[in-house]
Design an enzyme around this catalytic site. Structure first.
Site, PDB file in Angstrom:
ATOM      1  N   GLU A  15       0.838  -1.208   0.000  1.00 58.48           N
ATOM      2  CA  GLU A  15       0.000   0.000   0.000  1.00 58.48           C
ATOM      3  C   GLU A  15       0.874   1.259   0.000  1.00 58.48           C
ATOM      4  O   GLU A  15       2.089   1.187   0.134  1.00 58.48           O
ATOM      5  CB  GLU A  15      -0.909   0.034   1.237  1.00 58.48           C
ATOM      6  CG  GLU A  15      -2.310  -0.528   1.024  1.00 58.48           C
ATOM      7  CD  GLU A  15      -3.196   0.409   0.203  1.00 58.48           C
ATOM      8  OE1 GLU A  15      -2.687   1.416  -0.329  1.00 58.48           O
ATOM      9  OE2 GLU A  15      -4.397   0.127   0.086  1.00 58.48           O
ATOM     10  N   ASP A 193     -10.116   0.963  -4.094  1.00 56.57           N
ATOM     11  CA  ASP A 193      -9.013   1.069  -3.131  1.00 56.57           C
ATOM     12  C   ASP A 193      -8.333   2.423  -3.327  1.00 56.57           C
ATOM     13  O   ASP A 193      -9.013   3.433  -3.456  1.00 56.57           O
ATOM     14  CB  ASP A 193      -8.060  -0.106  -3.305  1.00 56.57           C
ATOM     15  CG  ASP A 193      -7.308  -0.453  -2.021  1.00 56.57           C
ATOM     16  OD1 ASP A 193      -6.647   0.434  -1.445  1.00 56.57           O
ATOM     17  OD2 ASP A 193      -7.364  -1.615  -1.587  1.00 56.57           O
TER      18      ASP A 193
END
Length: 282
Positions: A15, A193
């Site tokens: 991430e 996301d």
């Protein structure tokens, strides 16, 4: 479109990719393994933390602002020295940090979420001028934090709700109006996301579970979709010369039989150039 693997180290939950414009270097996180990764001059780099870390902004050539499980730290990637700047939900053992990004006014936005994705356990905060202020409460999985180039509009998502919102901002970067729905992706079964905005104002969103990154025009019109070799794409970032490269992190969290590509970082030529990430002003 040709997609290459930029870094083949598999992340449990990759991430928070950040291209540092002064260092010409990509940083990203493996949240659940409590590490930050990078590459420079062909070398693979890694830093281990005592708690989960998830997102960063750049302060100067030698300093990052990093969001961790319990707050914000100033970090020197050269020496490993760190200094705590602010607490965020430090006494809440249920939550951790998730998606975050610097805004054009020099602030830093960071979302929190339940470690087991508990519904409504998270929130979105802004750090600016030494102050941490909660902007949105009751978020399950905050993602897609990014900004229009002039800093007067913020985007953010609740992945669990499958919706991306936008918030008008005042000249200092604080919300000045109600949150508005930008995209409702539930009818398509899409879980948004991380996102980033390109030089033309298009929003690039990683689709968790679909193995894709999609671009939307400022009015929400779908523009294009790029397929990637990992099903759980997590966040795009622009970098490289002229911000003409698109990097995409991915995850293997929850996959019973992950492929070699799951959790790696991908690189491709950006169909539309990006722009440099804003500097965090401490």
């Amino acid at each position: 479109m040709s997609v290459a693997i930029f870094d083949d180290r598999p992340c449990h939950l990759g991430e928070g990719p950040l291209w540092h414009p002064l260092r010409q270097q990509l940083f990203w996180f493996d949240i659940l393994e409590r590490r930050m990764l990078s590459r420079r001059d062909g070398a693979a780099l890694e830093w281990q933390f005592d708690e989960m870390a998830s997102a960063a902004g750049w302060v100067d050539a030698d300093t990052l602002l990093i969001a961790t499980e319990t707050g914000l730290i100033r970090f020197d990637p050269g020496t490993g020295r760190q200094e705590r700047l602010a607490d965020i939900e430090r006494d809440n053992a249920v939550t951790r940090s998730n998606d975050g990004r610097a805004d054009p006014m020099g602030g830093f936005w960071i979302g929190t979420m339940g470690k087991r994705a508990e519904p409504g356990a998270g929130a979105i905060y802004r750090f600016h001028g030494g102050e941490v202020r909660c902007l949105v409460e009751g978020v399950s999985i905050p993602n897609s934090i990014c900004f229009r180039e002039d800093g007067r509009l913020a985007y953010w998502a609740d992945t669990a709700e499958q919706r991306i919102f936008r918030t008008p901002l005042d000249p200092d970067g604080w919300p000045e109006g109600p949150h508005e729905l930008f995209l409702d992706l539930a009818p398509e079964g899409i879980h948004p996301d991380g996102s980033v905005v390109d030089a033309e104002g298009g929003l690039w969103n990683a689709r968790w579970g679909a193995g894709q990154v999609a671009r939307y025009l400022p009015d929400g019109t779908p523009d294009r979709v790029i397929d990637l070799p990992a099903s759980r794409t997590t966040c795009p970032a622009f970098g490289g010369p002229g911000f003409g490269r698109l990097f995409v992190t991915s995850a293997r969290e929850g996959l019973s039989a992950p492929h070699a590509e799951d959790g790696t970082v991908f690189e491709l030529a950006a169909p539309v150039a990006g722009r440099p990430e804003s500097r965090v002003r401490l």
